[in-house]
Scaffold this motif. Sequence first.
Motif, mmCIF file in Angstrom:
data_model
loop_
_atom_site.group_PDB
_atom_site.id
_atom_site.type_symbol
_atom_site.label_atom_id
_atom_site.label_comp_id
_atom_site.label_asym_id
_atom_site.label_seq_id
_atom_site.Cartn_x
_atom_site.Cartn_y
_atom_site.Cartn_z
ATOM 1 N N UNK A 53 62.514 65.839 33.355
ATOM 2 C CA UNK A 53 61.625 65.743 33.792
ATOM 3 C C UNK A 53 62.071 65.443 35.512
ATOM 4 N N UNK A 54 63.325 65.250 36.328
ATOM 5 C CA UNK A 54 64.020 65.441 37.729
ATOM 6 C C UNK A 54 63.217 66.574 38.396
ATOM 7 N N UNK A 55 63.773 67.579 37.462
ATOM 8 C CA UNK A 55 63.535 69.363 37.826
ATOM 9 C C UNK A 55 62.188 69.774 38.429
ATOM 10 N N UNK A 56 61.242 69.155 36.974
ATOM 11 C CA UNK A 56 60.026 69.002 37.579
ATOM 12 C C UNK A 56 59.553 68.431 38.649
ATOM 13 N N UNK A 57 59.793 67.038 39.015
ATOM 14 C CA UNK A 57 59.633 66.264 39.847
ATOM 15 C C UNK A 57 60.239 67.094 41.234
ATOM 16 N N UNK A 58 61.425 66.968 41.393
ATOM 17 C CA UNK A 58 61.188 68.798 42.404
ATOM 18 C C UNK A 58 60.888 69.453 42.949
ATOM 19 N N UNK A 59 60.070 70.159 41.607
ATOM 20 C CA UNK A 59 59.691 71.908 41.914
ATOM 21 C C UNK A 59 58.308 71.193 42.270
ATOM 22 N N UNK A 60 57.617 70.048 42.251
ATOM 23 C CA UNK A 60 56.710 69.598 42.660
ATOM 24 C C UNK A 60 56.840 68.558 44.131
ATOM 25 N N UNK A 61 58.011 68.554 44.408
ATOM 26 C CA UNK A 61 57.611 68.147 45.569
ATOM 27 C C UNK A 61 58.713 68.580 46.481
ATOM 28 N N UNK A 62 58.788 70.601 45.909
ATOM 29 C CA UNK A 62 58.996 71.568 47.158
ATOM 30 C C UNK A 62 60.030 71.196 47.764
ATOM 31 N N UNK A 63 61.585 70.871 46.802
ATOM 32 C CA UNK A 63 62.528 70.498 46.762
ATOM 33 C C UNK A 63 63.727 70.885 45.465
ATOM 34 N N UNK A 64 65.464 71.345 46.248
ATOM 35 C CA UNK A 64 65.738 71.822 44.633
ATOM 36 C C UNK A 64 66.405 69.890 44.250
ATOM 37 N N UNK A 65 66.881 70.579 42.848
ATOM 38 C CA UNK A 65 67.366 69.285 42.476
ATOM 39 C C UNK A 65 68.415 68.119 42.495
ATOM 40 N N UNK A 66 69.434 69.130 43.651
ATOM 41 C CA UNK A 66 70.529 68.489 44.533
ATOM 42 C C UNK A 66 69.819 67.341 45.375
ATOM 43 N N UNK A 67 68.978 68.326 46.410
ATOM 44 C CA UNK A 67 68.298 67.598 47.024
ATOM 45 C C UNK A 67 67.269 66.613 47.242
ATOM 46 N N UNK A 68 66.848 66.431 45.634
ATOM 47 C CA UNK A 68 66.123 65.130 44.860
ATOM 48 C C UNK A 68 67.259 63.831 44.426
ATOM 49 N N UNK A 69 68.037 64.353 44.439
ATOM 50 C CA UNK A 69 69.957 64.276 43.437
ATOM 51 C C UNK A 69 70.602 63.099 44.634
ATOM 52 N N UNK A 70 70.628 63.980 46.074
ATOM 53 C CA UNK A 70 71.825 63.284 47.059
ATOM 54 C C UNK A 70 71.098 63.069 48.117
ATOM 55 N N UNK A 71 70.873 62.380 49.364
ATOM 56 C CA UNK A 71 70.448 61.879 50.374
ATOM 57 C C UNK A 71 72.157 62.169 50.655
ATOM 58 N N UNK A 72 71.180 63.306 52.098
ATOM 59 C CA UNK A 72 72.165 63.148 53.052
ATOM 60 C C UNK A 72 71.879 62.159 54.075
ATOM 61 N N UNK A 73 73.298 61.634 54.797
ATOM 62 C CA UNK A 73 73.196 60.451 55.641
ATOM 63 C C UNK A 73 72.718 60.782 56.906
ATOM 64 N N UNK A 74 71.816 60.109 57.175
ATOM 65 C CA UNK A 74 71.278 60.453 58.822
ATOM 66 C C UNK A 74 70.014 60.697 58.204
ATOM 67 N N UNK A 75 69.110 60.924 57.505
ATOM 68 C CA UNK A 75 68.230 61.596 56.817
ATOM 69 C C UNK A 75 67.433 60.588 56.055
ATOM 70 N N UNK A 76 66.068 60.484 56.090
ATOM 71 C CA UNK A 76 64.834 59.800 55.569
ATOM 72 C C UNK A 76 65.321 58.125 56.069
#
Length: 76
Positions: A53-76
């Motif tokens: 399900x997370x992979x489907x959400x990531x694809x719909x958001x046009x990001x990879x799964x790792x980017x969905x799960x791993x927030x970089x410090x200083x972003x968002x």
Amino acid sequence: MTPDPLTRILGARIANLRRAKGLSQDRLGELTGLDRSYISAIERGVANPSLSVLRSIAEALEIDLCSLLCKEVGHE
């Protein structure tokens, strides 16, 4: 039952990314094949989505799964 803190953080991240893409919960549901109410439950941290399900959400958001799960410090 109180939502798990990690599940709440992930749900909030999905909601923020969805809004940043200008998508409604309905539209994200259409893109993923998931019901809007399930998207809402994920975003509120009361549903614990599977990796597929997370992979489907990531694809719909046009990001990879790792980017969905791993927030970089200083972003968002």
